[in-house]
Design a protein around this motif. Structure first.
Motif, PDB file in Angstrom:
ATOM      1  N   GLU A  33       0.824  -1.204   0.000  1.00 36.91           N
ATOM      2  CA  GLU A  33       0.000   0.000   0.000  1.00 36.91           C
ATOM      3  C   GLU A  33       0.861   1.257   0.000  1.00 36.91           C
ATOM      4  O   GLU A  33       0.468   2.286  -0.533  1.00 36.91           O
ATOM      5  N   ARG A  67      -5.711   6.073 -11.506  1.00 39.47           N
ATOM      6  CA  ARG A  67      -5.157   7.036 -10.554  1.00 39.47           C
ATOM      7  C   ARG A  67      -5.579   8.460 -10.881  1.00 39.47           C
ATOM      8  O   ARG A  67      -5.611   9.325 -10.018  1.00 39.47           O
ATOM      9  N   ARG A 109      -2.452  -4.381  -3.966  1.00 37.57           N
ATOM     10  CA  ARG A 109      -3.083  -3.875  -2.749  1.00 37.57           C
ATOM     11  C   ARG A 109      -4.293  -4.692  -2.306  1.00 37.57           C
ATOM     12  O   ARG A 109      -4.576  -4.798  -1.128  1.00 37.57           O
ATOM     13  N   ALA A 118      -1.749   1.514 -12.561  1.00 30.62           N
ATOM     14  CA  ALA A 118      -2.885   1.449 -11.634  1.00 30.62           C
ATOM     15  C   ALA A 118      -3.426   0.019 -11.543  1.00 30.62           C
ATOM     16  O   ALA A 118      -3.923  -0.390 -10.492  1.00 30.62           O
ATOM     17  N   ASN A 160      -1.198  -1.708  -9.099  1.00 25.93           N
ATOM     18  CA  ASN A 160      -1.548  -1.259  -7.745  1.00 25.93           C
ATOM     19  C   ASN A 160      -2.756  -2.038  -7.229  1.00 25.93           C
ATOM     20  O   ASN A 160      -2.773  -2.484  -6.087  1.00 25.93           O
ATOM     21  N   THR A 188       3.814   1.389  -1.455  1.00 28.43           N
ATOM     22  CA  THR A 188       4.551   1.418  -2.721  1.00 28.43           C
ATOM     23  C   THR A 188       3.636   1.844  -3.863  1.00 28.43           C
ATOM     24  O   THR A 188       2.522   1.360  -3.975  1.00 28.43           O
ATOM     25  N   GLU A 189       4.132   2.739  -4.684  1.00 30.80           N
ATOM     26  CA  GLU A 189       3.387   3.157  -5.868  1.00 30.80           C
ATOM     27  C   GLU A 189       3.967   2.410  -7.063  1.00 30.80           C
ATOM     28  O   GLU A 189       5.105   2.605  -7.437  1.00 30.80           O
ATOM     29  N   HIS A 190       3.168   1.532  -7.655  1.00 32.57           N
ATOM     30  CA  HIS A 190       3.618   0.738  -8.795  1.00 32.57           C
ATOM     31  C   HIS A 190       3.508   1.557 -10.075  1.00 32.57           C
ATOM     32  O   HIS A 190       2.900   2.620 -10.097  1.00 32.57           O
ATOM     33  N   SER A 191       4.065   1.029 -11.154  1.00 34.36           N
ATOM     34  CA  SER A 191       4.098   1.790 -12.402  1.00 34.36           C
ATOM     35  C   SER A 191       2.741   1.858 -13.093  1.00 34.36           C
ATOM     36  O   SER A 191       2.542   2.662 -13.985  1.00 34.36           O
TER      37      SER A 191
END
Length: 154
Positions: free
Chosen positions: A74, A127, A88, A81, A84, A76-79
């Motif tokens: 949660e 996002r 998550r 959406a 993510n 970490t921001e992945h490349s």
């Protein structure tokens, strides 16, 4: 009396339908198998190429099954959406359920159509609001059919 099978009937559609993966310049929707959330995106390239990029990114994402791993995910921001959402919520994406919502070759109009599709959808994993910033004036138009009370992504 007329014959049922005629040459005209066989020759009316001389072109083959374009496969979904071969379509260029489209706005698409990727659903989640575990919930009602969808990802809406746009591409000027072949849809199959863009889907392969999403799949590759999702495959490289860590599978989270523990509480501590989930907390890390949660933060970490992945490349993407989509990645993510997978990391998550530990959900599975329905890659076979990908749909082409609209087609447009003009980049600016395609980004506008993407933004409108995101605004109309009840639950999105995107996002942002798409490639075009819609005015809040249009909000009632997109929420008119949405009686569940959830907000559109504007």
């Amino acid at each position: 009396m007329r014959p049922h099978s005629t040459l005209r009937r066989f020759l009316v559609h001389p072109k083959d339908k374009t496969l979904k993966e071969e379509m260029c310049g489209c706005v698409y929707k990727i659903p989640c198998k575990n919930c009602e959330t969808v990802y809406i995106g746009e591409t000027g390239r072949k849809l199959g190429t863009r889907m392969n990029e999403h799949k590759k990114d999702a495959k490289n994402s860590p599978q989270v099954f523990t509480r501590s791993g989930r907390r890390e995910s949660e933060a970490t921001e992945h490349s993407s959406a989509v990645t993510n959402h997978i990391a998550r919520h530990n959900h599975v994406i329905d890659w076979k359920g990908v749909k082409v919502i609209d087609r447009e070759n003009n980049t600016a109009l395609r980004k506008l159509r993407e933004s409108v599709a995101i605004a109309k959808e009840r639950r999105v994993m995107n996002r942002d609001d798409g490639g075009y910033q819609l005015s809040p004036i249009y909000r009632p138009l997109f929420t008119a059919g949405n009686h569940s009370g959830s907000k559109p992504a504007l």
